[in-house]
Enzyme design. Structure first.
Site, PDB file in Angstrom:
ATOM      1  N   GLY A   1      -2.284  -2.439   6.990  1.00 56.32           N
ATOM      2  CA  GLY A   1      -1.801  -2.329   8.344  1.00 56.32           C
ATOM      3  C   GLY A   1      -0.302  -2.059   8.452  1.00 56.32           C
ATOM      4  O   GLY A   1       0.331  -1.595   7.549  1.00 56.32           O
TER       5      GLY A   1
ATOM      6  N   CYS B   1      -5.176  -5.702 -15.987  1.00 55.68           N
ATOM      7  CA  CYS B   1      -4.618  -5.924 -14.656  1.00 55.68           C
ATOM      8  C   CYS B   1      -5.012  -7.324 -14.198  1.00 55.68           C
ATOM      9  O   CYS B   1      -5.367  -8.167 -15.008  1.00 55.68           O
ATOM     10  CB  CYS B   1      -5.070  -4.831 -13.685  1.00 55.68           C
ATOM     11  SG  CYS B   1      -6.850  -4.723 -13.445  1.00 55.68           S
TER      12      CYS B   1
ATOM     13  N   CYS C   1      -7.396  -7.892  -5.745  1.00 58.48           N
ATOM     14  CA  CYS C   1      -6.448  -6.777  -5.665  1.00 58.48           C
ATOM     15  C   CYS C   1      -6.457  -6.237  -4.243  1.00 58.48           C
ATOM     16  O   CYS C   1      -7.438  -6.402  -3.507  1.00 58.48           O
ATOM     17  CB  CYS C   1      -6.858  -5.689  -6.669  1.00 58.48           C
ATOM     18  SG  CYS C   1      -5.928  -4.137  -6.554  1.00 58.48           S
ATOM     19  N   ASP C   2      -5.398  -5.584  -3.894  1.00 57.40           N
ATOM     20  CA  ASP C   2      -5.270  -4.935  -2.589  1.00 57.40           C
ATOM     21  C   ASP C   2      -6.403  -3.937  -2.339  1.00 57.40           C
ATOM     22  O   ASP C   2      -6.843  -3.751  -1.204  1.00 57.40           O
ATOM     23  CB  ASP C   2      -3.902  -4.235  -2.558  1.00 57.40           C
ATOM     24  CG  ASP C   2      -3.682  -3.403  -1.319  1.00 57.40           C
ATOM     25  OD1 ASP C   2      -4.123  -3.828  -0.243  1.00 57.40           O
ATOM     26  OD2 ASP C   2      -3.061  -2.334  -1.417  1.00 57.40           O
TER      27      ASP C   2
ATOM     28  N   TYR D   1      -6.437   9.307   5.916  1.00 55.91           N
ATOM     29  CA  TYR D   1      -6.899   8.816   4.626  1.00 55.91           C
ATOM     30  C   TYR D   1      -6.784   7.304   4.454  1.00 55.91           C
ATOM     31  O   TYR D   1      -6.971   6.786   3.351  1.00 55.91           O
ATOM     32  CB  TYR D   1      -6.116   9.495   3.497  1.00 55.91           C
ATOM     33  CG  TYR D   1      -4.617   9.518   3.695  1.00 55.91           C
ATOM     34  CD1 TYR D   1      -3.879   8.337   3.746  1.00 55.91           C
ATOM     35  CD2 TYR D   1      -3.938  10.722   3.856  1.00 55.91           C
ATOM     36  CE1 TYR D   1      -2.517   8.360   3.943  1.00 55.91           C
ATOM     37  CE2 TYR D   1      -2.552  10.753   4.042  1.00 55.91           C
ATOM     38  CZ  TYR D   1      -1.856   9.561   4.078  1.00 55.91           C
ATOM     39  OH  TYR D   1      -0.497   9.574   4.268  1.00 55.91           O
ATOM     40  N   CYS D   2      -6.443   6.552   5.506  1.00 59.27           N
ATOM     41  CA  CYS D   2      -6.197   5.119   5.348  1.00 59.27           C
ATOM     42  C   CYS D   2      -7.443   4.385   4.861  1.00 59.27           C
ATOM     43  O   CYS D   2      -8.506   4.470   5.482  1.00 59.27           O
ATOM     44  CB  CYS D   2      -5.723   4.503   6.660  1.00 59.27           C
ATOM     45  SG  CYS D   2      -5.323   2.739   6.490  1.00 59.27           S
TER      46      CYS D   2
ATOM     47  N   CYS E   1      -9.151  12.053 -14.264  1.00 61.51           N
ATOM     48  CA  CYS E   1      -8.961  12.252 -15.700  1.00 61.51           C
ATOM     49  C   CYS E   1      -8.391  13.631 -16.037  1.00 61.51           C
ATOM     50  O   CYS E   1      -7.402  13.742 -16.775  1.00 61.51           O
ATOM     51  CB  CYS E   1     -10.288  12.033 -16.431  1.00 61.51           C
ATOM     52  SG  CYS E   1     -10.229  12.400 -18.193  1.00 61.51           S
TER      53      CYS E   1
END
Length: 425
Positions: free
Chosen positions: A84, A304, A319-320, A38-39, A393
């Site tokens: 990573g 955010c 963002c990441d 799932y990376c 949701c």
């Protein structure tokens, strides 16, 4: 002359006082010795500007540490090292990190470091370094052997469980503080109690993060909010679930109902046995919010944009989860880091979290708990056809309906005792 508005205000205010933000460093980019199913980061092996992943140069590292420390005016600053797999850089890279931090730290400033790792490369030398330099270690582990090894394996399919457990044993022996990060996906979400009890009883984790795996089926090419909204399914469509031939998400993404089930069952275990003994990110944040404190997780905040990512080449992204050309907001050599973080473009990105909520969210009784969760997961449409509804949701509604009555009792007890959970970044 352009009239100033709310998107300009954060930078103007920051120039007058204390301001905090957080930059997650990816000093080796997406390079990793595992090949987890799932990376979401392995697809970044070729960065948006066409360059391949590599190692952060000493020049870029020094520039980042210097500018980060210079721009954060609070007395504490947190460096987070991820990938990573950051331990591929070797211990000497992080010796250099500590050396540079000591060189540039302001008088009286406290510098913290945390590192997220799969644990497979940790050894005695690593653990001595981590202990001696006060690093907090995040270890990725998805549950007991048969659950963990289903998705987390090496480049040739080799299991990783034994190495991860061995790393945890070493960390304990050396007294290195650690937390566990568990990815909740389609394959393990129906085993919440097994996972929680394994982490508490066998691993001895007292600080747990549970992350729902939600990935748009075209995530390798398409950035969040860049998809065609008219093609997104509504909440009731079968394609708004994993496993459907036309699903909007990958097959390994967690089902929304299963996510709600997972949170409810783990909450019951935690609230019945472990309040005050174990920190679970979603639950502690919910209690803090009901106490009137700020969210302890960015996903539950109203806005955010103050948690950014820097890649190995010095490029800075919103963002990441937004390391795509559309969300590159600058480079470490462009000027003051604080000005990049609080630029009008990044501030608008942060405000968009609340401004883009569909009516279904704005009228929801759980809005104060959820705040629409992470924008990168807003990839379905409401029953009225509006975009930007969170894929999870239904699961969140189930969880909040289940947990909030007990949370209110916990809050009442805390107020009587005059105690409150510690606020975290």
């Amino acid at each position: 002359m352009r009239q100033l508005d709310k998107y300009d205000a954060p930078l103007l205010l920051a120039n007058k006082g204390v301001h905090r933000f957080h930059v997650m460093a990816k000093p080796i980019g997406p390079a990793c010795n595992l090949d987890c199913v799932y990376c979401y980061y392995l697809s970044k092996a070729v960065l948006p500007d066409g360059s391949r992943s590599g190692r952060m140069s000493d020049e870029t590292l020094e520039l980042f540490i210097c500018k980060y420390i210079e721009s954060v005016t609070d007395k504490e600053i947190v460096f987070s090292w991820q990938g990573g797999e950051p331990t591929l850089l070797g211990v000497n890279f992080f010796h250099r990190v500590v050396e540079l931090q000591k060189r540039y730290a302001k008088p009286g400033q406290i510098v913290h470091n945390d590192i997220q790792t799969n644990g497979t490369l940790l050894d005695e030398e690593w653990c001595r370094f981590l202990k001696d330099n006060g690093f907090l270690v995040g270890i990725s582990i998805d549950g007991p052997r048969e659950i963990h090894d289903q998705c987390r394996f090496g480049k040739h399919g080799e299991a990783s469980f034994d190495k991860v457990v061995g790393a945890l044993r070493l960390l304990k022996q050396h007294g290195v503080p650690f937390n566990t990060l568990t990815c909740v996906n389609r394959y393990n979400a129906r085993r919440p109690v097994d996972i929680y009890r394994f982490l508490r009883r066998e691993i001895g984790s007292t600080n747990m993060q549970f992350i729902p795996i939600v990935e748009y089926k075209g995530f390798g090419r398409t950035a969040p909010q860049q998809w065609k909204t008219e093609s997104l399914p509504t909440q009731d469509d079968a394609s708004a679930r994993p496993g459907h031939p036309d699903s909007v998400v990958t097959d390994w993404s967690v089902d929304p109902d299963d996510w709600g089930y997972f949170l409810c069952r783990v909450f019951d275990e935690w609230s019945n046995k472990d309040i005050g003994k174990a920190y679970v990110n979603h639950f502690e944040s919910l209690v803090a919010q009901h106490l009137g404190l700020g969210s302890q997780m960015c996903v539950y905040s109203e806005t955010c944009g103050k948690c950014l990512a820097i890649e190995h080449d010095g490029a800075i992204y919103s963002c990441d989860h937004y390391v795509y050309p559309e969300y590159r907001i600058g480079g470490i050599g462009d000027g003051k880091l604080g000005e990049t973080v609080l630029s009008r473009r990044q501030v608008k990105f942060g405000y968009a979290k609340s401004e883009s909520l569909p009516r279904q969210c704005r009228e929801c009784s759980f809005l104060q708990d959820c705040r629409g969760e992470c924008p990168k997961n807003r990839l379905i449409r409401s029953v009225d056809g509006e975009p930007e509804l969170n894929y999870l949701c239904a699961g969140f509604k189930r969880f909040f309906a289940h947990a909030n009555p007990k949370v209110e009792r916990i809050v009442a007890d805390l107020r009587r005792q005059g105690v409150a959970p510690q606020t975290r970044i």
